[in-house]
Design a protein around this motif. Structure first.
Motif, PDB file in Angstrom:
ATOM      1  N   VAL A 197     -12.583  -2.351   3.729  1.00  0.00           N
ATOM      2  CA  VAL A 197     -11.297  -2.075   4.442  1.00  0.00           C
ATOM      3  C   VAL A 197     -11.752  -1.473   5.865  1.00  0.00           C
ATOM      4  CG1 VAL A 197     -10.268  -1.126   2.479  1.00  0.00           C
ATOM      5  CG2 VAL A 197     -11.802   0.576   3.640  1.00  0.00           C
ATOM      6  N   ALA A 198     -10.698  -1.815   6.693  1.00  0.00           N
ATOM      7  CA  ALA A 198     -10.895  -1.411   8.088  1.00  0.00           C
ATOM      8  C   ALA A 198     -10.492   0.127   8.530  1.00  0.00           C
ATOM      9  CB  ALA A 198      -9.993  -2.420   9.070  1.00  0.00           C
ATOM     10  N   GLY A 199     -10.966   0.893   9.378  1.00  0.00           N
ATOM     11  CA  GLY A 199     -10.622   1.947  10.062  1.00  0.00           C
ATOM     12  C   GLY A 199     -11.410   3.098   9.536  1.00  0.00           C
ATOM     13  N   ASP A 200     -11.049   4.216   9.725  1.00  0.00           N
ATOM     14  CA  ASP A 200     -12.174   5.578   9.476  1.00  0.00           C
ATOM     15  C   ASP A 200     -11.815   6.039   8.240  1.00  0.00           C
ATOM     16  OD1 ASP A 200     -13.235   5.045  11.815  1.00  0.00           O
ATOM     17  OD2 ASP A 200     -12.047   6.578  12.979  1.00  0.00           O
ATOM     18  N   GLU A 201     -10.397   5.827   7.607  1.00  0.00           N
ATOM     19  CA  GLU A 201     -10.325   6.538   6.314  1.00  0.00           C
ATOM     20  C   GLU A 201      -9.578   5.490   5.476  1.00  0.00           C
ATOM     21  OE1 GLU A 201      -7.200   9.287   7.720  1.00  0.00           O
ATOM     22  OE2 GLU A 201      -8.589  10.902   7.035  1.00  0.00           O
ATOM     23  N   VAL A 202      -9.791   5.683   4.226  1.00  0.00           N
ATOM     24  CA  VAL A 202      -9.452   4.816   3.225  1.00  0.00           C
ATOM     25  C   VAL A 202      -8.487   5.371   2.307  1.00  0.00           C
ATOM     26  CG1 VAL A 202     -11.531   5.221   1.808  1.00  0.00           C
ATOM     27  CG2 VAL A 202     -10.106   3.506   1.200  1.00  0.00           C
ATOM     28  N   VAL A 203      -7.253   4.694   2.012  1.00  0.00           N
ATOM     29  CA  VAL A 203      -6.255   5.014   0.851  1.00  0.00           C
ATOM     30  C   VAL A 203      -6.542   4.451  -0.194  1.00  0.00           C
ATOM     31  CG1 VAL A 203      -3.828   5.416   0.470  1.00  0.00           C
ATOM     32  CG2 VAL A 203      -4.856   5.492   3.002  1.00  0.00           C
ATOM     33  N   ILE A 204      -6.800   5.225  -1.361  1.00  0.00           N
ATOM     34  CA  ILE A 204      -6.618   4.829  -2.630  1.00  0.00           C
ATOM     35  C   ILE A 204      -5.375   5.153  -3.572  1.00  0.00           C
ATOM     36  CG2 ILE A 204      -8.231   4.579  -4.967  1.00  0.00           C
ATOM     37  CD1 ILE A 204     -10.551   5.683  -3.201  1.00  0.00           C
ATOM     38  N   ALA A 205      -4.681   4.076  -4.029  1.00  0.00           N
ATOM     39  CA  ALA A 205      -3.509   4.476  -4.497  1.00  0.00           C
ATOM     40  C   ALA A 205      -3.568   3.978  -5.961  1.00  0.00           C
ATOM     41  CB  ALA A 205      -2.275   3.332  -3.711  1.00  0.00           C
ATOM     42  N   VAL A 206      -3.121   4.991  -6.914  1.00  0.00           N
ATOM     43  CA  VAL A 206      -3.313   4.667  -8.400  1.00  0.00           C
ATOM     44  C   VAL A 206      -1.767   5.124  -9.152  1.00  0.00           C
ATOM     45  CG1 VAL A 206      -4.555   5.560 -10.333  1.00  0.00           C
ATOM     46  CG2 VAL A 206      -5.722   5.624  -7.953  1.00  0.00           C
ATOM     47  N   ILE A 207      -1.503   4.064 -10.234  1.00  0.00           N
ATOM     48  CA  ILE A 207      -0.475   4.268 -11.146  1.00  0.00           C
ATOM     49  C   ILE A 207      -0.991   5.468 -11.983  1.00  0.00           C
ATOM     50  CG2 ILE A 207       1.188   3.439 -12.465  1.00  0.00           C
ATOM     51  CD1 ILE A 207       1.301   1.112 -10.533  1.00  0.00           C
ATOM     52  N   ASP A 208      -2.086   4.707 -12.975  1.00  0.00           N
ATOM     53  CA  ASP A 208      -2.339   5.563 -14.043  1.00  0.00           C
ATOM     54  C   ASP A 208      -3.920   5.106 -14.235  1.00  0.00           C
ATOM     55  OD1 ASP A 208      -2.609   3.516 -15.980  1.00  0.00           O
ATOM     56  OD2 ASP A 208      -0.397   3.894 -16.432  1.00  0.00           O
ATOM     57  N   PRO A 209      -4.651   5.631 -14.965  1.00  0.00           N
ATOM     58  CA  PRO A 209      -6.232   5.081 -15.345  1.00  0.00           C
ATOM     59  C   PRO A 209      -6.335   3.794 -16.072  1.00  0.00           C
ATOM     60  CG  PRO A 209      -5.849   7.344 -15.929  1.00  0.00           C
ATOM     61  CD  PRO A 209      -4.510   7.116 -15.660  1.00  0.00           C
ATOM     62  N   MET A 210      -5.287   3.095 -16.258  1.00  0.00           N
ATOM     63  CA  MET A 210      -5.379   1.717 -16.862  1.00  0.00           C
ATOM     64  C   MET A 210      -4.848   0.428 -16.216  1.00  0.00           C
ATOM     65  SD  MET A 210      -6.985   2.652 -19.848  1.00  0.00           S
ATOM     66  CE  MET A 210      -6.550   1.404 -21.072  1.00  0.00           C
ATOM     67  N   LYS A 211      -4.263   0.928 -15.036  1.00  0.00           N
ATOM     68  CA  LYS A 211      -3.649  -0.065 -14.209  1.00  0.00           C
ATOM     69  C   LYS A 211      -4.224  -0.049 -12.999  1.00  0.00           C
ATOM     70  CE  LYS A 211       1.097  -0.055 -16.000  1.00  0.00           C
ATOM     71  NZ  LYS A 211       0.976   1.283 -16.979  1.00  0.00           N
ATOM     72  N   PRO A 212      -4.215  -1.186 -12.151  1.00  0.00           N
ATOM     73  CA  PRO A 212      -4.840  -1.559 -11.013  1.00  0.00           C
ATOM     74  C   PRO A 212      -4.674  -0.635  -9.755  1.00  0.00           C
ATOM     75  CG  PRO A 212      -3.442  -3.379 -11.548  1.00  0.00           C
ATOM     76  CD  PRO A 212      -3.297  -2.494 -12.607  1.00  0.00           C
ATOM     77  N   ALA A 213      -5.754  -0.405  -9.328  1.00  0.00           N
ATOM     78  CA  ALA A 213      -5.395   0.452  -8.099  1.00  0.00           C
ATOM     79  C   ALA A 213      -5.627  -0.244  -6.804  1.00  0.00           C
ATOM     80  CB  ALA A 213      -6.550   1.578  -7.935  1.00  0.00           C
ATOM     81  N   VAL A 214      -4.960   0.211  -5.739  1.00  0.00           N
ATOM     82  CA  VAL A 214      -5.296  -0.479  -4.391  1.00  0.00           C
ATOM     83  C   VAL A 214      -5.840   0.224  -3.422  1.00  0.00           C
ATOM     84  CG1 VAL A 214      -3.815  -1.138  -2.249  1.00  0.00           C
ATOM     85  CG2 VAL A 214      -3.234  -1.866  -4.682  1.00  0.00           C
ATOM     86  N   LEU A 215      -6.855  -0.505  -2.609  1.00  0.00           N
ATOM     87  CA  LEU A 215      -7.449   0.273  -1.445  1.00  0.00           C
ATOM     88  C   LEU A 215      -7.051  -0.438  -0.222  1.00  0.00           C
ATOM     89  CD1 LEU A 215      -9.506   0.741  -4.254  1.00  0.00           C
ATOM     90  CD2 LEU A 215     -11.420   0.693  -2.531  1.00  0.00           C
ATOM     91  N   ARG A 216      -6.778   0.433   0.743  1.00  0.00           N
ATOM     92  CA  ARG A 216      -6.221  -0.123   1.970  1.00  0.00           C
ATOM     93  C   ARG A 216      -6.957   0.899   2.759  1.00  0.00           C
ATOM     94  NH1 ARG A 216      -1.528  -3.390   2.371  1.00  0.00           N
ATOM     95  NH2 ARG A 216      -0.270  -3.318   0.493  1.00  0.00           N
ATOM     96  N   GLY A 217      -7.183   0.388   4.062  1.00  0.00           N
ATOM     97  CA  GLY A 217      -7.627   1.139   5.344  1.00  0.00           C
ATOM     98  C   GLY A 217      -6.479   2.006   5.757  1.00  0.00           C
ATOM     99  N   ALA A 218      -6.393   3.102   6.233  1.00  0.00           N
ATOM    100  CA  ALA A 218      -5.438   3.740   6.739  1.00  0.00           C
ATOM    101  C   ALA A 218      -4.699   3.339   7.823  1.00  0.00           C
ATOM    102  CB  ALA A 218      -5.560   5.357   6.803  1.00  0.00           C
ATOM    103  N   GLY A 219      -3.553   2.916   8.091  1.00  0.00           N
ATOM    104  CA  GLY A 219      -3.123   2.069   9.136  1.00  0.00           C
ATOM    105  C   GLY A 219      -3.365   0.732   9.263  1.00  0.00           C
ATOM    106  N   HIS A 220      -3.962   0.201   8.392  1.00  0.00           N
ATOM    107  CA  HIS A 220      -4.322  -1.118   8.149  1.00  0.00           C
ATOM    108  C   HIS A 220      -3.760  -2.117   7.176  1.00  0.00           C
ATOM    109  CE1 HIS A 220      -7.336  -0.793  11.555  1.00  0.00           C
ATOM    110  NE2 HIS A 220      -7.526   0.345  11.130  1.00  0.00           N
ATOM    111  N   ASP A 221      -2.512  -2.143   7.108  1.00  0.00           N
ATOM    112  CA  ASP A 221      -1.779  -2.802   5.997  1.00  0.00           C
ATOM    113  C   ASP A 221      -2.216  -4.300   5.870  1.00  0.00           C
ATOM    114  OD1 ASP A 221      -0.598  -0.632   5.242  1.00  0.00           O
ATOM    115  OD2 ASP A 221       1.281  -0.731   6.499  1.00  0.00           O
ATOM    116  N   GLU A 222      -2.734  -4.961   6.915  1.00  0.00           N
ATOM    117  CA  GLU A 222      -3.167  -6.443   6.734  1.00  0.00           C
ATOM    118  C   GLU A 222      -4.039  -6.801   5.765  1.00  0.00           C
ATOM    119  OE1 GLU A 222      -4.074  -4.250   9.089  1.00  0.00           O
ATOM    120  OE2 GLU A 222      -6.302  -4.501   9.306  1.00  0.00           O
TER     121      GLU A 222
END
Lengths: 219, 364
Positions: free
Chosen positions: B328-353
């Motif tokens: 991911v790009a940027g200084d911060e990473v955002v990890i978004a989770v639904i629950d422990p059995m479903k896929p999580a998404v990693l993005r760079g904060a402010g880098h939605d591309e």
């Protein structure tokens, strides 16, 4: 199998002429008629050979092996050092690696994985040049010859081609079509197979084994 | 045929083209060689395994014209070992002589007549900025599968729609998707599946380039970077519909410093041996990483983080998680989770591309 170790010279006459000067060599005469002359080195490859079918005329001090194209191999025996003969019996053939053999077994148990309506006639269906991995019939009752490989490459397509040619000699089977099955089929092999009218099928070995992976997957 | 070239330059061009001459299929001995063509003072070196072809050109001192195929690895090794300075190569039907200062090597060439004829690109090229593509490839290619058992997953999907061009790769455990602004890259609706192996080579060469020319054909793609041309067969097959895998919303998100998370992962992974996952305990304004390898030991580390959502523990393959955080790009990473059995998404904060979708690992 007859094994003769002899000081001999060999002349081949056919598409070209070749001469092996006098030396000690091993002459193998196999049960099917193949004759091969080996030196004491050079891995598996004979110095000279003649495949079956052929006729071997044993004239005492020299043998003449002739094939249907009238090519001849003349072996002059200057001194016979050893001459033995041994009955080998039927050969079980080259054992395939574990995965390939298991893949064949799994597909034989579930031929519909390869094509809807496919049913097994026989595993290792015998032909004069070796057994076809799987012989099946499709939903229209047509015979399907199937070659199973771990990795589908060009040599596998050539092998299937040879089997199909053989099976066409057996009128009881009717029209026979080919199917090339592998975990992965290389692009060149797929092009060749499809150009020869063979259906290409890639199968998932793990899924066939019924493995439920511990890891969660996206799909 | 005779030419003269600086050792560094010749070694570089031979090494580049040799990466195509793997003869991985073992179909023909001549494919373990590289083809040398000299004409008009330019040496062109070509290596191919019929699926990937790498052709590199370099100016040389030569008045002659000719072609030959020589053993790729051996020739590259010889040239690399020579003392710095000028290298002279002389080729006849029987041998290749390589001379530099007091060193002299003689190598038997391979059969030129057996070398496959390689065609020219049949489509018009378009140009893309090298930096954009290098960045996108760095982020995406890592998620492609190395397993040839599922050949479509060994490729990177490049697909155009009205919003732009998307690059996507997945090995079924993770998915990386990167948006590129629509330029003249492709027409909306077009898509190709390019082997990740070829794109790794492209990525390697993009570092010092300013732009890249791309030809997309029915059966193959051609990438031209400076004096190097990479031609690859395209993969045929239906790519998984990955868009359906990306959840529309996530109730739990943690934002954490990218470098701090990478460093912590590097340490904690020491105790995530074998197939052991690394666990993320998500709680109020903190993120705790831990790994437990039975009969060996355990590791844990706390990180400052901003968290919104329910407290939970989710576990990941540490290698895949680190690859995603690194991408991911940027200084911060955002990890978004639904629950422990479903896929999580990693993005760079402010880098939605760019997004990196990662499947968790089941833990007791």
């Amino acid at each position: 199998m007859r094994l003769v170790i002899a000081r001999c010279s060999v002349d081949y006459a056919g598409r070209l002429s070749a001469h092996l000067p006098e030396a000690v060599r091993l002459i193998m005469v196999k049960a099917d008629g193949c004759v091969a002359i080996h030196a004491d080195g050079g891995a598996y490859k004979p110095l000279n050979w003649m495949n079956a079918p052929n006729t071997l005329a044993d004239n005492g001090d020299h043998w003449v092996v002739t094939n249907p194209k009238d090519e001849t191999l003349t072996i002059r025996l200057h001194e016979v050092l050893s001459d033995t003969e041994q009955e080998f019996g039927d050969d079980p053939g080259l054992s395939k690696d574990g995965v390939e053999a298991h893949l064949q077994e799994l597909l034989a148990a579930a031929p519909e994985v390869m094509e809807d309506g496919l049913r097994l006639v026989r595993r290792e269906y015998p032909t004069a040049i070796g057994p076809v991995d799987l012989l099946c019939r499709d939903s229209a009752d047509q015979v399907v010859a199937i070659e199973v490989k771990r990795r589908g490459e060009i040599d596998g397509v050539e092998q299937l081609t040879r089997y199909i040619e053989r099976l066409h000699h057996d009128s009881s089977l009717g029209e026979v079509r080919g199917m090339f099955v592998a975990q992965v089929i290389k692009p060149q092999a797929r092009v060749l197979a499809e150009s020869r009218g063979f259906v290409c099928v890639e199968v998932d070995y793990d899924a066939l084994r019924g493995l439920a992976p511990d890891e969660l997957r996206l799909f | 045929m005779k030419f003269r070239c600086e050792r560094e330059i010749l070694a570089d061009v031979l090494a580049t083209a040799s990466r195509g001459a793997t003869n991985s299929g073992g179909t023909s001995p001549v494919l373990s060689g590289v083809r040398l063509d000299v004409a008009d003072g330019v040496l062109t070196v070509t290596g191919t395994d019929l699926e990937l072809t790498i052709r590199a050109s370099v100016p040389v001192g030569s008045d002659s014209t000719g072609s030959a195929v020589v053993p790729a690895r051996l020739t590259a090794d010889i040239v690399k070992s020579l003392p710095a300075g000028s290298v002279e190569v002389e080729l006849t039907d029987e041998q290749m002589m390589i001379r530099a200062q007091r060193s002299e090597f003689s190598v038997r060439p391979l059969a030129l007549a057996d070398y496959p004829t390689l065609g020219e690109p049949s489509t018009e090229p378009f140009t893309v900025p090298a930096a954009d593509m290098a960045d996108a490839l760095r982020q995406v290619v890592r998620a492609a599968s190395p397993d040839e058992g599922r050949v479509v997953l060994t490729g990177v999907l490049i697909a155009a729609d009205d919003d732009g061009v998307k690059l996507a790769a997945t090995d079924s455990y993770r998915l990386a998707v990167r948006d590129l602004p629509q330029g003249s890259l492709m027409r909306s609706g077009d898509q190709v599946l390019v082997p990740a192996r070829a794109l790794n080579e492209v990525q390697r060469l993009l570092g010092s380039a300013e732009e890249m020319r791309v030809h997309l054909g029915e059966l193959d793609a051609v990438f031209e970077i400076g004096d190097v041309r990479i031609t690859t067969r395209l993969i045929k097959g239906d790519y998984p519909n990955y868009r359906n895998l990306i959840p529309a919303s996530y109730p739990n998100t943690v934002t954490v410093g990218r470098d701090a998370l990478l460093e912590a992962l590097r340490r904690v992974r020491i105790l995530a041996q074998g197939t052991t996952p690394v666990r993320l305990l998500l709680g109020a304004d903190q993120l705790q990483l831990s790994a437990i390898t039975t009969d060996v030991g355990e590791a844990s580390e706390h990180l400052d983080a901003s968290y919104s959502g329910d407290e939970m523990t989710v576990a990941f393959n540490p290698e895949y998680l680190a690859a995603g955080v690194d991408a991911v790009a940027g200084d911060e990473v955002v990890i978004a989770v639904i629950d422990p059995m479903k896929p999580a998404v990693l993005r760079g904060a402010g880098h939605d591309e760019y997004l990196y979708l990662l499947m968790p690992v089941r833990v007791p």
